[in-house]
Design an enzyme around this catalytic site. Structure first.
Site, PDB file in Angstrom:
ATOM      1  N   ALA A   1       0.261   7.828  -6.760  1.00  0.00           N
ATOM      2  CA  ALA A   1      -1.021   7.236  -6.398  1.00  0.00           C
ATOM      3  C   ALA A   1      -0.782   5.832  -5.864  1.00  0.00           C
ATOM      4  CB  ALA A   1      -1.935   7.195  -7.617  1.00  0.00           C
TER       5      ALA A   1
ATOM      6  N   ALA B   1       6.239   4.348  -8.660  1.00  0.00           N
ATOM      7  CA  ALA B   1       6.631   3.883  -7.332  1.00  0.00           C
ATOM      8  C   ALA B   1       7.138   2.446  -7.397  1.00  0.00           C
ATOM      9  CB  ALA B   1       5.451   4.006  -6.372  1.00  0.00           C
TER      10      ALA B   1
ATOM     11  N   GLN C   1      -1.584   2.930  -6.917  1.00  0.00           N
ATOM     12  CA  GLN C   1      -1.151   1.971  -7.929  1.00  0.00           C
ATOM     13  C   GLN C   1      -0.089   2.567  -8.862  1.00  0.00           C
ATOM     14  OE1 GLN C   1      -1.681  -1.218  -8.422  1.00  0.00           O
ATOM     15  NE2 GLN C   1      -3.071  -1.502  -6.701  1.00  0.00           N
ATOM     16  N   SER C   2       0.757   3.406  -8.319  1.00  0.00           N
ATOM     17  CA  SER C   2       1.770   4.097  -9.126  1.00  0.00           C
ATOM     18  C   SER C   2       2.754   3.126  -9.769  1.00  0.00           C
ATOM     19  CB  SER C   2       2.531   5.084  -8.235  1.00  0.00           C
ATOM     20  OG  SER C   2       3.678   5.568  -8.886  1.00  0.00           O
ATOM     21  N   ASN C   3       2.855   3.190 -11.099  1.00  0.00           N
ATOM     22  CA  ASN C   3       3.884   2.426 -11.801  1.00  0.00           C
ATOM     23  C   ASN C   3       5.274   2.960 -11.467  1.00  0.00           C
ATOM     24  OD1 ASN C   3       2.080   0.725 -13.390  1.00  0.00           O
ATOM     25  ND2 ASN C   3       1.574   2.594 -14.515  1.00  0.00           N
TER      26      ASN C   3
END
Length: 330
Positions: free
Chosen positions: A64, A70, A66-68
């Site tokens: 997503a 990523a 706001q992927s942690n």
């Protein structure tokens, strides 16, 4: 990274949620040092490490906006001297804050995939990797959330670490995102001691976790299973904290964020750890988690995501505005 991560008592939070002061402890995987910390680092030790061993030059992963995962893949790539391409659902906006800002700081390139589902996002990742190969790069795809049988090995180890710190553990409560963290814990602790709180990241959380546990039990990691999933007790899941959807802020989650902050000075995020604590509160209320037993809340990190969640920030700012005065009034 330093091991073990701290296991801290949370007596004021315990009382606030209906437990006895000595019952509740917080496993601080948010304090893992790389890239702002969080549970994804334990998975990346295995997945990014394997990619490097294979001679990869580029890590490609998805998530997503706001992927942690990523963000931490970008940090791992920087640490290892590898390029990173992040395929994120959604589109760029003016408010690219939180994890997205850190993605850029770590030097990752972002490909915006638009409003797509899981299958479409995977297709974009495959196309990006193929394009990179055509340019002479050697990409390796890290799965969504870092959750593969290999990545879950990080939480097989973490479960063993936790047992050394708390041999009398009754229940560990964890956010269930892409499934690998819960699967690893189930493998090492047994399903009866792991309570996963679904956060809306996958369509079928039970099948997702069971598939990963099955892979672990199938002998793809060192050490035999402790039970759980396909070969043991049923998975313990709470599906009641998703609300209208993955990115939505609900009142129970906002209450959980506020309670953790005002009792223990611990900051949670509205997507994962906030939902996990809301699930723990609900589990105490309905008797699924009981006083007098050792309960551990796994803090999986995610603080940057809070700063990318406009509604949560607005609620926090309003709390400041409601109590603010100008000196010399107080």
């Amino acid at each position: 990274m330093s091991r073990p991560t701290p296991l801290e008592p949370a007596p004021r939070l315990a009382r606030a949620v209906g437990l006895e002061p000595g019952d509740l402890w917080v496993k601080r995987d948010d304090l893992i040092g790389l890239g702002g910390g969080g549970n994804k680092v334990r998975k990346l030790e295995w997945t990014a490490g394997a990619a490097r061993a294979e001679g990869a030059t580029t890590l490609v992963t998805s998530g997503a906006a706001q992927s942690n995962h990523a963000r931490l893949t970008a940090a791992a790539g920087a640490r290892l001297g590898m390029d990173v391409v992040l395929v994120l659902a959604g589109a760029p906006s003016e408010g690219m804050t939180g994890n997205i800002a850190l993605d850029g700081l770590f030097g990752a390139r972002v490909v915006w995939a638009g409003e797509v589902g899981e299958a479409e996002l995977e297709a974009v990742v495959a196309a990006v990797a193929e394009e990179l190969r055509g340019r002479g790069a050697r990409p390796v795809v890290i799965p969504f959330g870092g959750s593969s049988v290999l990545g879950a090995q990080g939480y097989v180890e973490a479960g063993r670490e936790l047992l050394e710190q708390a041999p009398d553990l009754s229940t560990v409560v964890v956010a269930l995102g892409s499934g690998g963290t819960m699967a690893g814990l189930v493998h090492s602790l047994g399903a009866e001691r792991v309570l996963g709180v679904h956060c809306g990241a996958v369509a079928d959380p039970e099948q997702t976790v069971s598939h990963l546990v099955g892979g672990l039990i199938g002998g793809l990691v060192v050490g035999g299973p402790a039970g759980g999933g396909p070969a043991g007790a049923p998975l313990r899941l709470r599906l009641d904290q998703v609300g209208p959807g993955y990115s939505a802020l609900t009142e129970p989650v906002m209450d959980a964020l506020t309670t953790a902050a005002r009792t223990e000075g611990v900051v949670l995020d509205p997507i994962y750890t906030g939902r996990a604590l809301a699930g723990l509160i609900a589990a105490v209320r309905d008797g699924q988690v009981r006083p007098g037993r050792r309960t551990v809340f796994l803090h999986t990190g995610g603080l940057p995501g809070l700063f990318g969640h406009a509604e949560t920030l607005a609620r926090a700012r309003s709390a400041v505005a409601d109590t603010a005065v100008r000196w010399p009034r107080i």
